[in-house]
Design a protein around this motif. Structure first.
Motif, PDB file in Angstrom:
ATOM      1  N   GLY A 138      55.017  -8.144 -26.751  1.00  0.00           N
ATOM      2  CA  GLY A 138      53.868  -7.477 -27.361  1.00  0.00           C
ATOM      3  C   GLY A 138      52.974  -6.739 -26.401  1.00  0.00           C
ATOM      4  N   GLY A 139      53.072  -7.009 -25.108  1.00  0.00           N
ATOM      5  CA  GLY A 139      52.228  -6.301 -24.145  1.00  0.00           C
ATOM      6  C   GLY A 139      53.022  -5.637 -23.038  1.00  0.00           C
ATOM      7  N   ALA A 140      54.292  -5.350 -23.297  1.00  0.00           N
ATOM      8  CA  ALA A 140      55.162  -4.817 -22.256  1.00  0.00           C
ATOM      9  C   ALA A 140      54.698  -3.448 -21.781  1.00  0.00           C
ATOM     10  CB  ALA A 140      56.596  -4.731 -22.786  1.00  0.00           C
ATOM     11  N   GLU A 141      54.720  -3.246 -20.458  1.00  0.00           N
ATOM     12  CA  GLU A 141      54.460  -1.958 -19.805  1.00  0.00           C
ATOM     13  C   GLU A 141      53.134  -1.329 -20.200  1.00  0.00           C
ATOM     14  OE1 GLU A 141      57.960   0.529 -18.602  1.00  0.00           O
ATOM     15  OE2 GLU A 141      58.724  -0.283 -20.489  1.00  0.00           O
ATOM     16  N   VAL A 142      52.128  -2.149 -20.467  1.00  0.00           N
ATOM     17  CA  VAL A 142      50.797  -1.650 -20.790  1.00  0.00           C
ATOM     18  C   VAL A 142      49.814  -2.185 -19.770  1.00  0.00           C
ATOM     19  CG1 VAL A 142      48.912  -1.635 -22.471  1.00  0.00           C
ATOM     20  CG2 VAL A 142      51.285  -1.466 -23.252  1.00  0.00           C
ATOM     21  N   THR A 143      49.058  -1.292 -19.143  1.00  0.00           N
ATOM     22  CA  THR A 143      47.989  -1.681 -18.234  1.00  0.00           C
ATOM     23  C   THR A 143      46.686  -1.672 -19.026  1.00  0.00           C
ATOM     24  OG1 THR A 143      49.103  -0.748 -16.309  1.00  0.00           O
ATOM     25  CG2 THR A 143      46.717  -1.077 -16.150  1.00  0.00           C
ATOM     26  N   ARG A 144      46.006  -2.813 -19.046  1.00  0.00           N
ATOM     27  CA  ARG A 144      44.783  -2.952 -19.841  1.00  0.00           C
ATOM     28  C   ARG A 144      43.562  -2.615 -18.989  1.00  0.00           C
ATOM     29  NH1 ARG A 144      45.254  -2.954 -25.015  1.00  0.00           N
ATOM     30  NH2 ARG A 144      47.106  -4.217 -24.629  1.00  0.00           N
ATOM     31  N   LEU A 145      42.771  -1.677 -19.449  1.00  0.00           N
ATOM     32  CA  LEU A 145      41.583  -1.215 -18.744  1.00  0.00           C
ATOM     33  C   LEU A 145      40.319  -1.657 -19.483  1.00  0.00           C
ATOM     34  CD1 LEU A 145      42.869   2.406 -18.097  1.00  0.00           C
ATOM     35  CD2 LEU A 145      42.799   0.532 -16.438  1.00  0.00           C
ATOM     36  N   PRO A 146      39.179  -1.785 -18.778  1.00  0.00           N
ATOM     37  CA  PRO A 146      37.947  -2.246 -19.425  1.00  0.00           C
ATOM     38  C   PRO A 146      37.285  -1.139 -20.256  1.00  0.00           C
ATOM     39  CG  PRO A 146      37.535  -1.824 -17.106  1.00  0.00           C
ATOM     40  CD  PRO A 146      39.014  -1.642 -17.310  1.00  0.00           C
ATOM     41  N   LEU A 182      43.978   3.330 -10.589  1.00  0.00           N
ATOM     42  CA  LEU A 182      45.039   4.324 -10.714  1.00  0.00           C
ATOM     43  C   LEU A 182      45.441   4.902  -9.361  1.00  0.00           C
ATOM     44  CD1 LEU A 182      43.982   6.289 -13.934  1.00  0.00           C
ATOM     45  CD2 LEU A 182      45.571   4.373 -13.714  1.00  0.00           C
ATOM     46  N   ASP A 183      44.482   4.926  -8.414  1.00  0.00           N
ATOM     47  CA  ASP A 183      44.765   5.518  -7.111  1.00  0.00           C
ATOM     48  C   ASP A 183      45.161   4.489  -6.055  1.00  0.00           C
ATOM     49  OD1 ASP A 183      44.213   7.982  -8.153  1.00  0.00           O
ATOM     50  OD2 ASP A 183      42.161   8.068  -7.403  1.00  0.00           O
ATOM     51  N   ASP A 184      45.169   3.221  -6.420  1.00  0.00           N
ATOM     52  CA  ASP A 184      45.482   2.161  -5.464  1.00  0.00           C
ATOM     53  C   ASP A 184      47.004   2.034  -5.315  1.00  0.00           C
ATOM     54  OD1 ASP A 184      45.809  -0.136  -3.965  1.00  0.00           O
ATOM     55  OD2 ASP A 184      44.411  -1.345  -5.155  1.00  0.00           O
ATOM     56  N   PRO A 185      47.555   2.309  -4.152  1.00  0.00           N
ATOM     57  CA  PRO A 185      49.017   2.218  -3.987  1.00  0.00           C
ATOM     58  C   PRO A 185      49.551   0.796  -4.130  1.00  0.00           C
ATOM     59  CG  PRO A 185      47.944   2.561  -1.872  1.00  0.00           C
ATOM     60  CD  PRO A 185      46.888   2.741  -2.910  1.00  0.00           C
ATOM     61  N   ALA A 186      48.635  -0.189  -4.080  1.00  0.00           N
ATOM     62  CA  ALA A 186      49.045  -1.575  -4.295  1.00  0.00           C
ATOM     63  C   ALA A 186      48.426  -2.133  -5.576  1.00  0.00           C
ATOM     64  CB  ALA A 186      48.630  -2.444  -3.099  1.00  0.00           C
ATOM     65  N   GLY A 187      47.965  -1.245  -6.446  1.00  0.00           N
ATOM     66  CA  GLY A 187      47.323  -1.683  -7.686  1.00  0.00           C
ATOM     67  C   GLY A 187      48.297  -2.096  -8.770  1.00  0.00           C
ATOM     68  N   GLY A 188      49.572  -1.806  -8.586  1.00  0.00           N
ATOM     69  CA  GLY A 188      50.587  -2.234  -9.536  1.00  0.00           C
ATOM     70  C   GLY A 188      50.780  -1.325 -10.732  1.00  0.00           C
ATOM     71  N   VAL A 189      50.090  -0.175 -10.758  1.00  0.00           N
ATOM     72  CA  VAL A 189      50.202   0.726 -11.907  1.00  0.00           C
ATOM     73  C   VAL A 189      51.126   1.891 -11.549  1.00  0.00           C
ATOM     74  CG1 VAL A 189      48.975   2.171 -13.558  1.00  0.00           C
ATOM     75  CG2 VAL A 189      47.875   0.103 -12.641  1.00  0.00           C
ATOM     76  N   VAL A 190      52.299   1.889 -12.143  1.00  0.00           N
ATOM     77  CA  VAL A 190      53.233   3.007 -11.982  1.00  0.00           C
ATOM     78  C   VAL A 190      52.689   4.187 -12.783  1.00  0.00           C
ATOM     79  CG1 VAL A 190      55.602   3.755 -12.450  1.00  0.00           C
ATOM     80  CG2 VAL A 190      55.145   1.413 -11.674  1.00  0.00           C
ATOM     81  N   PRO A 191      52.829   5.434 -12.312  1.00  0.00           N
ATOM     82  CA  PRO A 191      52.326   6.581 -13.082  1.00  0.00           C
ATOM     83  C   PRO A 191      52.715   6.473 -14.559  1.00  0.00           C
ATOM     84  CG  PRO A 191      53.146   7.334 -10.974  1.00  0.00           C
ATOM     85  CD  PRO A 191      53.460   5.858 -11.050  1.00  0.00           C
ATOM     86  N   PRO A 192      51.723   6.487 -15.436  1.00  0.00           N
ATOM     87  CA  PRO A 192      51.974   6.198 -16.849  1.00  0.00           C
ATOM     88  C   PRO A 192      52.336   7.427 -17.673  1.00  0.00           C
ATOM     89  CG  PRO A 192      49.629   6.345 -16.469  1.00  0.00           C
ATOM     90  CD  PRO A 192      50.279   6.569 -15.132  1.00  0.00           C
ATOM     91  N   ALA A 193      52.849   7.165 -18.850  1.00  0.00           N
ATOM     92  CA  ALA A 193      53.180   8.235 -19.794  1.00  0.00           C
ATOM     93  C   ALA A 193      51.955   8.764 -20.507  1.00  0.00           C
ATOM     94  CB  ALA A 193      54.191   7.728 -20.818  1.00  0.00           C
TER      95      ALA A 193
END
Length: 471
Positions: free
Chosen positions: A186-194, A222-233
């Motif tokens: 139910g939460g696959a490949e989604v980055t949750r933002l505040p 989004l700009d953190d190379p170690a933030g774990g967020v792959v460029p999103p769709a």
């Protein structure tokens, strides 16, 4: 405070079939026995509507209610408005085919003209429309697939408190834990933002500062190379979170989200399923901030009360192959006719501006009641999309001045409203926010009656609760 008598005058309502005389108890009993345990509104409102006109709903017992649910915001003009009824009757009498998949018809062409005439100019000039299955959740699925196809990416950015639907992709970007935790993936490949929520700020500071921190957090992540967020769709966002408790996004924050996505080549999807067609005081809620999204998700009111959903998007993303997103019920001719009539009526009659004025008046009056009714923790919203968050008035406040939400009190207030002839629903993070979604055609007198009845319900339930604690 006393409850005013009904201010709704007798109206000529359509004749009902003799089945309408069947007792409500019998109908409700059969519903409980035959329908699934997932039914929702039927649990909250033990009534059986048989007639409706404007803002008024009449049950089998002849009792009338002011409807502040409006089909979860679907009925922009209220129940059985003459404009939509005439459009439906004219279409039926014309002999037009009522179901043609996605073939071109005069009704579809006319609806598209009416829709494009309402879009912000810079967006309409390069827009494409795709007709989806009849529910908003299918339009969300289409928007996600469109951007994933165009970018070749799969990840998505979504927000806390969001609600986008109940199908797989839409559920993934929805925030509610309760509806997701039993569904695998139910939460696959989604980055949750505040999402900026001043009363219960995720950073504990509230106001403009909290919104600023939410924007900064998003940009840094989004700009953190170690933030774990792959460029999103895509990023998907609501301008006002509906099911999330009528929480409006600050215009500056929304403009920042547009800047961040534009600079990083991330399509911005704005879900206007509930905020569209004048609800927030502008025809489309994005107009408040002046942003231009890449994709608009539209449903509910665009069909004039009948099922319809579309996405409107920048033509540069139109890279689909034929059949990339399809469905049997994309060609609802009656909904297109009713929808075109509704869109034009809202525009011609200035109902967006009317929603802004009446909504501001209702919100201000509700907010003024907080001093006398401490169970009202927060009053918020935009236009005729209003939330009243109920809290435990005796509990300590947090760093932002918010007291704990009181879901039990809210349930009792909803029932007390129904006893007073007022239909309201609950929402928000803790299901403790009374949500008001009256039709845009609400009169001044009806607006006053809604506030009176809600205030009386809160006062009575709060008094009973206090006495119960003392006993």
């Amino acid at each position: 405070m006393t409850v005013p008598p009904s201010i709704v005058p007798p109206v000529a309502l359509p004749a009902q079939a003799t089945a309408a005389t069947t007792t409500a108890d019998g109908i409700l009993r059969r519903q409980r026995a035959r329908e699934s345990s997932a039914r929702t509104y039927a649990r909250s409102f033990p009534i059986v509507p048989v007639r409706a006109s404007g803002m008024t709903v009449e049950g089998t017992d002849g009792r009338r209610y002011l409807d502040c649910l409006s089909g979860a915001g679907t009925l922009a003009l209220g129940h059985n408005h003459p404009v939509t009824l005439e459009a439906v009757r004219r279409t039926m009498d014309s002999g037009a085919p009522l179901h043609v998949l996605d073939l071109a018809t005069p009704e579809k062409d006319d609806f598209t003209d009416a829709l494009f005439a309402t879009l912000p100019g810079g967006f309409a000039d390069r827009a494409r429309v795709h007709f989806c299955g009849p529910a908003g959740t299918d339009a969300v699925e289409a928007a996600l697939k469109l951007t994933q196809t165009a970018t070749g990416r799969s990840g998505l950015l979504a927000f806390t408190g969001a609600y986008h639907g109940m199908t797989a992709g839409a559920l993934g970007v929805t925030g509610s834990v309760a509806v997701k935790e039993r569904v695998a993936g139910g939460g696959a490949e989604v980055t949750r933002l505040p999402y900026p929520y001043a009363y219960r700020c995720p950073f504990g500071v509230g106001g403009d500062r909290g919104a600023g921190l939410a924007a900064t957090y998003t940009e840094r992540l989004l700009d953190d190379p170690a933030g774990g967020v792959v460029p999103p769709a895509a990023m998907i966002v609501e301008v006002v979170q509906g099911e999330g408790g009528a929480v409006p996004a600050p215009d500056d924050w929304l403009r920042t989200m547009r800047r961040l996505t534009s600079e990083r080549g991330v399509p911005l999807i704005v879900d206007e399923v509930q905020t569209g067609v004048g609800r927030t005081g502008a025809f489309w809620a994005v107009e408040h901030s002046g942003i231009t999204p890449d994709v608009l998700v539209l449903s509910k009111a665009i069909g004039g009360g009948l099922p319809m959903a579309v996405i409107v998007y920048d033509e540069k993303y139109d890279g689909w192959l034929p059949g990339a997103h399809t469905g049997t019920f994309r060609g609802n001719t009656l909904a297109m006719a009713a929808g075109a009539a509704t869109l034009r009526f809202v525009s011609a009659e200035g109902l967006s501006e009317r929603a802004a004025v009446v909504g501001a008046r209702m919100t201000a009056r509700l907010d003024s009641l907080r001093a006398d009714l401490p169970a009202i923790g927060d009053v918020r919203g935009r236009g005729l999309m209003i939330g009243v968050e109920l809290v435990d008035p005796e509990a300590p406040s947090d760093a932002c001045g918010a007291r704990p939400a009181d879901a039990e009190l809210a349930v009792r207030v909803r029932a007390a409203c129904l006893d007073r002839g007022l239909i309201v629903e609950l929402g928000g993070r803790f299901d403790a926010t009374v949500r008001l979604l009256p039709p845009l055609t609400i009169t001044d007198e009806q607006a006053e009656a809604v506030v009176d009845r809600l205030a009386d319900a809160i006062a009575t339930v709060s008094k009973d609760a206090a006495q119960g604690r003392q006993a």
